[in-house]
Design an enzyme around this catalytic site. Sequence first.
Site, mmCIF file in Angstrom:
data_model
loop_
_atom_site.group_PDB
_atom_site.id
_atom_site.type_symbol
_atom_site.label_atom_id
_atom_site.label_comp_id
_atom_site.label_asym_id
_atom_site.label_seq_id
_atom_site.Cartn_x
_atom_site.Cartn_y
_atom_site.Cartn_z
ATOM 1 N N GLY A 100 0.792 -1.220 0.000
ATOM 2 C CA GLY A 100 0.000 0.000 0.000
ATOM 3 C C GLY A 100 0.826 1.272 0.000
ATOM 4 O O GLY A 100 1.809 1.412 -0.731
ATOM 5 N N LYS A 125 -14.994 0.851 16.042
ATOM 6 C CA LYS A 125 -16.231 0.627 16.799
ATOM 7 C C LYS A 125 -16.640 1.972 17.384
ATOM 8 O O LYS A 125 -15.779 2.794 17.714
ATOM 9 C CB LYS A 125 -16.026 -0.363 17.959
ATOM 10 N N TYR A 167 -8.856 5.790 16.465
ATOM 11 C CA TYR A 167 -7.995 6.123 15.328
ATOM 12 C C TYR A 167 -7.812 7.637 15.204
ATOM 13 O O TYR A 167 -6.688 8.133 15.045
ATOM 14 C CB TYR A 167 -8.612 5.552 14.050
ATOM 15 N N GLY A 198 0.406 1.695 10.755
ATOM 16 C CA GLY A 198 -0.788 2.059 11.516
ATOM 17 C C GLY A 198 -1.885 1.034 11.319
ATOM 18 O O GLY A 198 -1.850 0.226 10.385
ATOM 19 N N THR A 251 -6.324 2.204 -2.495
ATOM 20 C CA THR A 251 -5.494 1.057 -2.114
ATOM 21 C C THR A 251 -6.346 -0.212 -2.174
ATOM 22 O O THR A 251 -7.557 -0.148 -2.431
ATOM 23 C CB THR A 251 -4.935 1.215 -0.692
ATOM 24 N N ASP A 272 7.962 -5.817 15.338
ATOM 25 C CA ASP A 272 6.741 -5.166 15.825
ATOM 26 C C ASP A 272 7.148 -3.812 16.397
ATOM 27 O O ASP A 272 7.954 -3.744 17.330
ATOM 28 C CB ASP A 272 6.102 -6.053 16.900
ATOM 29 N N ASP A 303 8.292 -4.141 8.869
ATOM 30 C CA ASP A 303 6.906 -4.553 9.068
ATOM 31 C C ASP A 303 6.887 -5.823 9.906
ATOM 32 O O ASP A 303 7.941 -6.387 10.222
ATOM 33 C CB ASP A 303 6.189 -4.771 7.730
ATOM 34 N N LYS A 330 -4.316 9.814 15.450
ATOM 35 C CA LYS A 330 -3.810 10.610 14.328
ATOM 36 C C LYS A 330 -3.807 12.108 14.641
ATOM 37 O O LYS A 330 -2.955 12.847 14.118
ATOM 38 C CB LYS A 330 -4.642 10.322 13.070
#
Length: 472
Positions: free
Chosen positions: A244, A320, A378, A315, A413, A287, A264, A382
């Site tokens: 991506g 939810k 999120y 990220g 993406t 990680d 990654d 950010k």
Amino acid sequence: MSDFYEKMLKNGTGRKVLQSVGLPTPVELTRYTGQAVFFHGNILIGASKNATLLNQLSKTLLDAKATTFFPANSKYANHIKRALEHHGQTPIQTNCEKGAVSEKFDALVFDATGFEKTKDLKELYNFFSPVIKSLNSNGRILILGKPHMASTSAEQAACMRSLEGFSRSLAKEIGKKGATAQVIYVEDGAEHLSSSAIRFVLSPKSAYVDGQVINVSKADKEISIDWRRPLANKTALVTGGSRGIGESIASVLARDGAKVYVLDIEATKADLEKVAKEIGGVALVGDITAKETPEMIADAVKQNGGLDIIVHNAGITRDKTIGNMPEHFWDMTIDINLSSEETINEYLLENNVLNEGGRIVCVSSMNGIAGQVGQSNYATSKAGVIGYVEYMAKQLAKKKITINAVAPGFIETAMTDAIPFMTREVGRRMNSMSQGGKPVDVAETIAFFSAPDSNGVNGNVIRVCGQCLIGA
């Protein structure tokens, strides 16, 4: 847009069908494909009394294939002409009265740094109104000013802050043509550092950056670069680099000359190694929230003399509504998207792994600016990235290091391809250009921040969103 809609757009009959039912048919954006110069075409330049950036603008344009024009009807026509000629331009005087404009332009640039009183704002109307319809598709509008909070009077501060509202309105008017409008504010004493931002804004590399503000502040001396390989002999780290946007960032940094380490998690190892092989880079499996990762990064890059560029791209989303959100959704998102960046930076800085003149670039999001239903975790992370960047800018400047952020909007993406059709179409069209961006658009902006000659660009947050209609 690798779907049926895009296929229709690329077909003449298909475009007519889409137009007949009222669906948008956006202009295909011109992106960078290895051009030898950052700008090619006709550029009309205007200025206010006592404008301070004409000399630097003229000098910057020496690296372009530009035919420069200036308006014959401007009160400051002679001043503009002399300033452009001083650095080797051969400007052409042209009639820019309404109804008499015969030229077509690829860029319109106005130096408003001399504005002192609000009545001076009329000069924006006088310059742009007669020629705005003569701007070509994929054209550029650039307005130069000074930071309003550094003004010498409240009236001058009002003038300078007004440039943002004006440029963003123009961006909305010209967006359907694939054209963009930006403001660059240049601090007094930093005029010689503005070339990096001017080149980026006028070039195809800023294709999906629209309605934005770039601030240039005082730093060290002007640095000369090869515009095609500005990152030669630099070492970069890109987190979340296996696919991506992260893959595109790594590819663009490598294209620009950097040795790139892509990091990654274990689950992406095959993709990660594939990316590293394609760009001549190095794959690092780890990680970013793990305690040992900062040291692992440091040990890996020591053989290349440390790091020059860190791009915090990794990220996650765990969506939810707040009332239904499990606690671990919150904790994971904050840890990965925000806390890990702070931890890695702190270790690398304390252990002198990031070299003098280093660049830190963080990836925020439009949702961190505007918020989003079901993304409180999120959006919090950010928005925190933005706060971190803005606070750290002054601290890092003392070490001759810059830190900036990008805030992507709707970027095409594999993840967005999986969104239901109607939801995806709404996301694509909610910007002035009526289309989604590409990962390379984010990558090009990060490469701009990463360049050695961007040493005056610090503490900025640039939205890569085609001027999203939601948010600041």
